[in-house]
Design a protein around this motif. Structure first.
Motif, PDB file in Angstrom:
ATOM      1  N   GLU A  14       0.814  -1.214   0.000  1.00  0.00           N
ATOM      2  CA  GLU A  14       0.000   0.000   0.000  1.00  0.00           C
ATOM      3  C   GLU A  14       0.850   1.267   0.000  1.00  0.00           C
ATOM      4  N   GLN A  15       2.154   1.117   0.257  1.00  0.00           N
ATOM      5  CA  GLN A  15       3.044   2.272   0.191  1.00  0.00           C
ATOM      6  C   GLN A  15       3.404   2.622  -1.252  1.00  0.00           C
ATOM      7  N   TYR A  16       3.172   1.685  -2.145  1.00  0.00           N
ATOM      8  CA  TYR A  16       3.589   1.866  -3.531  1.00  0.00           C
ATOM      9  C   TYR A  16       2.431   1.802  -4.532  1.00  0.00           C
ATOM     10  N   PHE A  17       1.312   1.211  -4.120  1.00  0.00           N
ATOM     11  CA  PHE A  17       0.159   1.080  -4.992  1.00  0.00           C
ATOM     12  C   PHE A  17      -1.098   1.442  -4.206  1.00  0.00           C
ATOM     13  N   PRO A  18      -2.181   1.820  -4.904  1.00  0.00           N
ATOM     14  CA  PRO A  18      -3.439   2.099  -4.190  1.00  0.00           C
ATOM     15  C   PRO A  18      -3.888   0.897  -3.364  1.00  0.00           C
ATOM     16  N   ALA A  19      -4.340   1.153  -2.134  1.00  0.00           N
ATOM     17  CA  ALA A  19      -4.696   0.067  -1.218  1.00  0.00           C
ATOM     18  C   ALA A  19      -5.809  -0.811  -1.773  1.00  0.00           C
ATOM     19  N   ASP A  20      -6.798  -0.198  -2.453  1.00  0.00           N
ATOM     20  CA  ASP A  20      -7.933  -0.980  -2.921  1.00  0.00           C
ATOM     21  C   ASP A  20      -7.603  -1.832  -4.144  1.00  0.00           C
ATOM     22  N   LEU A  21      -6.404  -1.646  -4.705  1.00  0.00           N
ATOM     23  CA  LEU A  21      -6.013  -2.441  -5.864  1.00  0.00           C
ATOM     24  C   LEU A  21      -5.841  -3.902  -5.483  1.00  0.00           C
ATOM     25  N   PHE A  22      -5.395  -4.148  -4.244  1.00  0.00           N
ATOM     26  CA  PHE A  22      -5.144  -5.521  -3.801  1.00  0.00           C
ATOM     27  C   PHE A  22      -6.045  -5.921  -2.637  1.00  0.00           C
ATOM     28  N   ALA A  23      -7.147  -5.220  -2.436  1.00  0.00           N
ATOM     29  CA  ALA A  23      -8.020  -5.508  -1.295  1.00  0.00           C
ATOM     30  C   ALA A  23      -8.476  -6.957  -1.323  1.00  0.00           C
ATOM     31  N   ASP A  24      -8.206  -7.676  -0.250  1.00  0.00           N
ATOM     32  CA  ASP A  24      -8.597  -9.087  -0.129  1.00  0.00           C
ATOM     33  C   ASP A  24      -8.900  -9.354   1.339  1.00  0.00           C
ATOM     34  N   PRO A  25      -9.992  -8.794   1.863  1.00  0.00           N
ATOM     35  CA  PRO A  25     -10.250  -8.878   3.304  1.00  0.00           C
ATOM     36  C   PRO A  25     -10.412 -10.293   3.821  1.00  0.00           C
ATOM     37  N   ALA A  26     -10.968 -11.190   3.011  1.00  0.00           N
ATOM     38  CA  ALA A  26     -11.159 -12.563   3.484  1.00  0.00           C
ATOM     39  C   ALA A  26      -9.819 -13.208   3.809  1.00  0.00           C
ATOM     40  N   TRP A  27      -8.849 -13.052   2.924  1.00  0.00           N
ATOM     41  CA  TRP A  27      -7.536 -13.666   3.144  1.00  0.00           C
ATOM     42  C   TRP A  27      -6.800 -12.993   4.295  1.00  0.00           C
ATOM     43  N   ASP A  28      -6.878 -11.658   4.375  1.00  0.00           N
ATOM     44  CA  ASP A  28      -6.230 -10.950   5.474  1.00  0.00           C
ATOM     45  C   ASP A  28      -6.787 -11.400   6.822  1.00  0.00           C
ATOM     46  N   MET A  29      -8.102 -11.589   6.906  1.00  0.00           N
ATOM     47  CA  MET A  29      -8.712 -12.016   8.164  1.00  0.00           C
ATOM     48  C   MET A  29      -8.354 -13.463   8.483  1.00  0.00           C
ATOM     49  N   LEU A  30      -8.317 -14.307   7.482  1.00  0.00           N
ATOM     50  CA  LEU A  30      -7.910 -15.695   7.709  1.00  0.00           C
ATOM     51  C   LEU A  30      -6.489 -15.755   8.265  1.00  0.00           C
ATOM     52  N   LEU A  31      -5.589 -14.980   7.669  1.00  0.00           N
ATOM     53  CA  LEU A  31      -4.201 -14.974   8.136  1.00  0.00           C
ATOM     54  C   LEU A  31      -4.112 -14.435   9.563  1.00  0.00           C
ATOM     55  N   ASP A  32      -4.822 -13.349   9.851  1.00  0.00           N
ATOM     56  CA  ASP A  32      -4.759 -12.762  11.187  1.00  0.00           C
ATOM     57  C   ASP A  32      -5.300 -13.728  12.239  1.00  0.00           C
ATOM     58  N   LEU A  33      -6.402 -14.392  11.942  1.00  0.00           N
ATOM     59  CA  LEU A  33      -6.967 -15.348  12.895  1.00  0.00           C
ATOM     60  C   LEU A  33      -6.058 -16.569  13.066  1.00  0.00           C
ATOM     61  N   TYR A  34      -5.401 -16.981  11.992  1.00  0.00           N
ATOM     62  CA  TYR A  34      -4.497 -18.132  12.091  1.00  0.00           C
ATOM     63  C   TYR A  34      -3.290 -17.779  12.967  1.00  0.00           C
ATOM     64  N   ALA A  35      -2.727 -16.584  12.771  1.00  0.00           N
ATOM     65  CA  ALA A  35      -1.609 -16.158  13.604  1.00  0.00           C
ATOM     66  C   ALA A  35      -2.024 -16.058  15.070  1.00  0.00           C
ATOM     67  N   ALA A  36      -3.202 -15.508  15.316  1.00  0.00           N
ATOM     68  CA  ALA A  36      -3.697 -15.401  16.692  1.00  0.00           C
ATOM     69  C   ALA A  36      -3.923 -16.773  17.306  1.00  0.00           C
ATOM     70  N   ARG A  37      -4.388 -17.713  16.507  1.00  0.00           N
ATOM     71  CA  ARG A  37      -4.588 -19.090  16.990  1.00  0.00           C
ATOM     72  C   ARG A  37      -3.251 -19.690  17.425  1.00  0.00           C
ATOM     73  N   LEU A  38      -2.209 -19.483  16.606  1.00  0.00           N
ATOM     74  CA  LEU A  38      -0.890 -20.003  16.955  1.00  0.00           C
ATOM     75  C   LEU A  38      -0.336 -19.327  18.197  1.00  0.00           C
ATOM     76  N   GLU A  39      -0.661 -18.054  18.376  1.00  0.00           N
ATOM     77  CA  GLU A  39      -0.195 -17.300  19.544  1.00  0.00           C
ATOM     78  C   GLU A  39      -1.068 -17.525  20.767  1.00  0.00           C
ATOM     79  N   ARG A  40      -2.163 -18.254  20.577  1.00  0.00           N
ATOM     80  CA  ARG A  40      -3.132 -18.498  21.654  1.00  0.00           C
ATOM     81  C   ARG A  40      -3.673 -17.179  22.202  1.00  0.00           C
ATOM     82  N   GLN A  41      -4.005 -16.283  21.289  1.00  0.00           N
ATOM     83  CA  GLN A  41      -4.556 -14.989  21.639  1.00  0.00           C
ATOM     84  C   GLN A  41      -5.951 -14.847  21.054  1.00  0.00           C
TER      85      GLN A  41
END
Length: 310
Positions: free
Chosen positions: A219-246
């Protein structure tokens, strides 16, 4: 068939419903009069509450109870800061659309979705931006669900391992119970006593968080909405939190989605309905709801990162 709508809040803040011929505002009332009107007035399909975070807790709970008794749908406008409290106050049995700093298109989508949920509309209606966005969202979640289901189903039938997603028919109407993850202990374990499995989890967490940082760097180099993929971002965030037990609150997950909060909330609802996410109550604070990965989604993500590491 016209859907009657009650607006709860200042009349000047009422949304324009003329664009939707099948929605008709019947009244605009202050929160103090809303619950009694819902219970004793004519049948209402939709109750729209503006500034839900500013309504007193008991009054808001009474409005929600009245909506639940009448079987109507709820639309709630709130701030991101109060989102977790508002969500926790609404019974899970009520169909609700959330709006946070919503634009006119978001409001039109909320109205259209609330009406479609109520009447199960099957006839063709005029295609507009709101309907197109709803259809694209539903198609994308269905694609992700199939992909993760296929990945999870490749485990080879080993005893005791989770299976892929199961199509949700009438017999699985309460699908939340089918995919709930087990209760997790969020207490931190001293590093000196962390078993090898936790060491692997830490390494995997670093890889997931690195991937998320890389996605934000674009997003520092291209418009943020060009690569918007909220489903994948949320899946990754929840997976990391699961591994961290948070635990992950709804508002935190909205931020991780890197899209407007109203859009993120719509994705969270759709992903939950698809069986990819599950809701978990905070055992220490009844005013907050956590979101976690369903077991099938977690298993598929684990296999995905195992494949990347090969």
């Amino acid at each position: 068939m016209v859907s009657p709508l009650l607006f709860v809040g200042p009349p000047a803040d009422a949304p324009g419903t003329m664009a939707l011929a099948d929605v008709r505002q019947v009244a605009a009332l202050p929160p103090s009069r809303a619950a009694a009107y819902i219970r004793h007035g004519a049948l209402l399909d939709i109750v729209w509450v503006v500034a839900a975070d500013a309504v007193e807790d008991e009054m808001f709970a009474d409005i929600c109870a009245a909506v639940g008794q009448q079987g109507g749908n709820l639309i709630c406008e709130t701030s991101l800061a109060a989102l977790d409290r508002v969500i926790a106050a609404i019974p899970s049995t009520i169909a609700v659309q959330f709006l946070v700093d919503a634009d006119p298109v978001d409001k039109a989508i909320a109205l259209t979705t609330a009406r479609r949920t109520r009447h199960r509309v099957v006839h063709d209606i005029a295609r507009d931006d709101a309907m197109e966005r709803i259809d694209r969202l539903q198609d994308e979640v269905a694609r992700i669900s199939r992909l993760l289901g296929d990945m999870a189903g490749q485990r080879g039938g080993l005893a005791g391992t989770p299976t892929g997603f199961v199509p949700l028919g009438d017999e699985f109407s309460d699908h939340m119970g089918q995919v709930r993850s087990p209760t997790r202990d969020y207490a931190a374990i001293p590093r000196s006593f962390v078993p090898e499995e936790r060491t692997i989890d830490r390494q995997r967490t670093k890889a997931v968080r690195r991937m998320l940082r890389q996605r934000r760097m674009r997003e520092q180099y291209f418009p943020a909405d060009l690569f918007a993929d909220p489903a994948w971002d949320m899946l990754l965030d929840l997976y990391a939190a699961r591994l961290e037990r948070q635990p992950v609150s709804v508002s935190s997950l909205c931020i991780a989605a890197a899209v407007p909060a109203t859009t993120a909330l719509r994705w969270i609802k759709t992903m939950t309905d698809a069986g990819l996410f599950v809701r978990e109550a905070d055992p220490h604070d009844g005013r907050r709801i956590f979101i976690a990965l369903a077991e099938g989604a977690c298993d598929a993500l684990a296999r995905y990162f195992e494949a990347l590491e090969e």
